[in-house]
Write a protein that holds these residues in place. Sequence first.
Motif, PDB file in Angstrom:
ATOM      1  N   ASP A  89      -1.298   5.810   4.505  1.00  0.00           N
ATOM      2  CA  ASP A  89      -1.260   4.715   3.262  1.00  0.00           C
ATOM      3  C   ASP A  89      -1.945   3.396   3.529  1.00  0.00           C
ATOM      4  O   ASP A  89      -1.389   2.496   4.126  1.00  0.00           O
ATOM      5  CB  ASP A  89       0.368   4.735   3.085  1.00  0.00           C
ATOM      6  N   MET A  90      -3.119   3.252   3.261  1.00  0.00           N
ATOM      7  CA  MET A  90      -4.043   2.059   3.791  1.00  0.00           C
ATOM      8  C   MET A  90      -3.730   0.788   2.878  1.00  0.00           C
ATOM      9  O   MET A  90      -3.850  -0.210   3.350  1.00  0.00           O
ATOM     10  CB  MET A  90      -5.481   2.509   3.616  1.00  0.00           C
ATOM     11  N   ASP A  91      -3.217   1.000   1.592  1.00  0.00           N
ATOM     12  CA  ASP A  91      -2.869  -0.223   0.839  1.00  0.00           C
ATOM     13  C   ASP A  91      -1.455  -0.539   0.724  1.00  0.00           C
ATOM     14  O   ASP A  91      -0.943  -1.425   0.099  1.00  0.00           O
ATOM     15  CB  ASP A  91      -3.544  -0.111  -0.755  1.00  0.00           C
ATOM     16  N   SER A 120       2.967   3.071  -0.975  1.00  0.00           N
ATOM     17  CA  SER A 120       3.628   4.162  -0.569  1.00  0.00           C
ATOM     18  C   SER A 120       3.073   5.474  -1.397  1.00  0.00           C
ATOM     19  O   SER A 120       3.894   6.282  -1.684  1.00  0.00           O
ATOM     20  CB  SER A 120       5.025   4.025  -0.859  1.00  0.00           C
ATOM     21  N   GLN A 121       2.106   5.331  -2.320  1.00  0.00           N
ATOM     22  CA  GLN A 121       1.595   6.446  -3.142  1.00  0.00           C
ATOM     23  C   GLN A 121       0.002   6.581  -2.574  1.00  0.00           C
ATOM     24  O   GLN A 121      -0.650   5.694  -2.039  1.00  0.00           O
ATOM     25  CB  GLN A 121       1.736   5.993  -4.629  1.00  0.00           C
ATOM     26  N   TYR A 122      -0.323   7.933  -2.994  1.00  0.00           N
ATOM     27  CA  TYR A 122      -1.482   8.225  -2.758  1.00  0.00           C
ATOM     28  C   TYR A 122      -2.497   7.439  -3.500  1.00  0.00           C
ATOM     29  O   TYR A 122      -2.353   7.169  -4.978  1.00  0.00           O
ATOM     30  CB  TYR A 122      -1.996   9.750  -2.718  1.00  0.00           C
ATOM     31  N   THR A 123      -3.413   6.955  -3.198  1.00  0.00           N
ATOM     32  CA  THR A 123      -4.567   6.005  -3.918  1.00  0.00           C
ATOM     33  C   THR A 123      -5.924   6.748  -3.854  1.00  0.00           C
ATOM     34  O   THR A 123      -6.431   6.983  -2.851  1.00  0.00           O
ATOM     35  CB  THR A 123      -4.692   4.438  -3.343  1.00  0.00           C
ATOM     36  N   PRO A 124      -6.371   7.098  -5.006  1.00  0.00           N
ATOM     37  CA  PRO A 124      -7.512   8.012  -5.017  1.00  0.00           C
ATOM     38  C   PRO A 124      -8.892   6.984  -5.061  1.00  0.00           C
ATOM     39  O   PRO A 124      -8.581   5.921  -5.136  1.00  0.00           O
ATOM     40  CB  PRO A 124      -7.633   8.712  -6.353  1.00  0.00           C
ATOM     41  N   GLY A 125      -9.987   7.738  -4.908  1.00  0.00           N
ATOM     42  CA  GLY A 125     -11.179   6.886  -4.814  1.00  0.00           C
ATOM     43  C   GLY A 125     -11.692   6.663  -6.320  1.00  0.00           C
ATOM     44  O   GLY A 125     -11.568   7.296  -7.138  1.00  0.00           O
ATOM     45  N   PRO A 126     -12.834   5.755  -6.382  1.00  0.00           N
ATOM     46  CA  PRO A 126     -13.209   4.703  -5.138  1.00  0.00           C
ATOM     47  C   PRO A 126     -12.073   3.705  -4.911  1.00  0.00           C
ATOM     48  O   PRO A 126     -11.408   3.229  -5.840  1.00  0.00           O
ATOM     49  CB  PRO A 126     -14.513   4.203  -5.771  1.00  0.00           C
ATOM     50  N   ARG A 181      -4.937   4.616  12.949  1.00  0.00           N
ATOM     51  CA  ARG A 181      -3.443   4.193  13.632  1.00  0.00           C
ATOM     52  C   ARG A 181      -2.746   3.180  13.250  1.00  0.00           C
ATOM     53  O   ARG A 181      -1.719   2.590  13.506  1.00  0.00           O
ATOM     54  CB  ARG A 181      -3.375   4.369  15.102  1.00  0.00           C
ATOM     55  N   SER A 182      -3.622   2.367  12.372  1.00  0.00           N
ATOM     56  CA  SER A 182      -2.980   0.938  12.007  1.00  0.00           C
ATOM     57  C   SER A 182      -2.277   1.198  10.647  1.00  0.00           C
ATOM     58  O   SER A 182      -1.614   0.245  10.174  1.00  0.00           O
ATOM     59  CB  SER A 182      -4.187  -0.022  11.611  1.00  0.00           C
ATOM     60  N   PHE A 183      -2.110   2.576  10.108  1.00  0.00           N
ATOM     61  CA  PHE A 183      -1.478   2.515   8.819  1.00  0.00           C
ATOM     62  C   PHE A 183      -0.499   3.807   8.908  1.00  0.00           C
ATOM     63  O   PHE A 183      -0.508   4.684   9.609  1.00  0.00           O
ATOM     64  CB  PHE A 183      -2.596   2.868   7.804  1.00  0.00           C
TER      65      PHE A 183
END
Length: 626
Positions: free
Chosen positions: A61-63, A66-72, A120-122
């Motif tokens: 979860d980089m953003d 709490s949900q999957y974010t597709p590309g781009p 490891r930051s996320f």
Amino acid sequence: MNRLISLPVSVLLLTIAGCGKESDELPVDGRDFDGEQYSEPAPYTGRVIDGYLKNARVWLDMDGDSQYTPGPFVYELPSGRKVTLFSGEPTAMSGEGGRFSLDTSELSLDPEVGPDIDPRSFPLYALALPEKTLEQTYRGDVPVLRAFMLSAEPGVRNITPLTTLARYRGLAALGPLLESTDASLSGLAGINLWKDYVLAEDDRAHAYARAMARFMASQFPDAYNDELARPDSDGTERYLSPQSAFLLGISLVRNVGDVVAGVDSAVQGSYANLDVDLVDLPEVPLELSDPVLLTNQRIYAQPERSDTLPANRSDLLISAELMFDYSEDGRLQSVSAEGCLAPSMQEIARLVNVNGYMAKLSTQWLPEVSLSPRSRTAYLDSGVDERLVFDWAAGTARFETGTTCHLHEGIQPGSTELGGNPEITYSWSLNGGKLAELVARIPQQTGTLTRALEPLFSSAPSGFPGYRLLEEGVELESLAYTGAFQGCAVENGVDAQNTAQVVTGYQNYAFSGYEPQPASFNGGAWEFDVRGDLNRPLRYSFLSPETAGLGNVDADRGFEWALYYPAGSTVTSPGGTPNLIREAYLKSYAGSRSCGREFEGVPSGVYARVDYEYRNLSEYLVERFE
């Protein structure tokens, strides 16, 4: 208002000396070695565990939503530069033994752009999909029947119910379990929350984790579960808001003590032999919209330099504070007062009409105050002095007091302590989902005094019904609306766009009772500001001979409330409405006034001032932790 989702995450890292080269094998507790560096092609691996979960959707979860974010997907580096991840957040389905492997090749950057992005930051998330995710047990693969979502703190690569608990305790800024004073958490105090408890053969931790997963599944939204159960669903569908996901995690933190207690009480011999499906778990409805709720009122109704009211508003001292208590689904459970509250049958009736869910009232809890000087005395003594407690399942409420603030109303305290027989018992009946009658029973030395309120919905503005109030079957007072709501044009010279409050509509009513009424009390009307999306009550009047008869109150014209709101430029908080009162003033009745005018500024001579304070449900729940 600060958003809780931005609370700092407590990242719990284990420092282990003597790190060697990178390995795909995880430590038993699932945390990365401090200082370990990832080579460019290395995947980010870990496990999803309830028992080991196969075919669960996993993502990084980089953003932070709490949900999957597709590309781009555009990610901003600490330097401010932005990079595009064309594949979206790293994601994969878990395989045998719950193992997953995330392709992090897009996190390796050109040195001219910036340093590589460290996975490891996320935090990691895992979503168990109904009838698709398989729990691997000694009996074979067992399909998960209902969806649930797990998470792990940044750097933790086991994703389990226990890591979910650890992460949300960190987000709520709670300390280590070993330092907790909550006795219900003692069973967890000796458990490593980050480990692979299946590999470690820790049957107690495994039983707790499976019960937590079952509890989380019970709160998972039905509509989201149904979406994930579709044959073409792969777990990448977006449904939850960040606040919703946060509330799901916080509810686990709030209720884990009861979950653990249910497991412990069900064990007969070995935790390994426990059938978790038979454990009695708490049933806790949860409101995932994260509504804004009234949490406090501060009442100023004691003059500092005189003995009588009204007084200059700057001369008023605090005389009471009201605290509103809610369940996880946003339903009002009680109102507690330091000092004295004024239990209002009209306001209880409004609340009953929305089944106790305060956020369904566009304007929450119209002001009512006790002007008794005993309120200030009680307030200065620490502790709760009065309490209004609701039992929605039974259709009753009770008012308890240890003060003498209400003697003029015939309400005698049975004790100076709370917890005994209530001073007022309320009950209600419904007709077609609406309130039919609200009854108050007040014990007296010679028997029980009964008052009944009957709502009058005819011609009433939404959320503000009229009423008849009877005592022993005889009408005391009534408020009946006359005619339809009337809108009006803004007066010349009033800046309709920028003026804070403008009277742009009214609803006339007839107020009867307490004859003879003061000669100046006439022309009753609710005044509203209905510009744009607003539906703000601004002013309404009433009579209260009992209050007017207090020795410290000078009132011979009747009373009116003047209500004030945040400026029109104020952004409404998510989950809120623009119709939430900021402050209210009780003053002498001022008669009828023109519609279309700029509403009067804050009055100087008043009987009381009430300040309102609100919180999102998620904020409120976190503040109620130990």
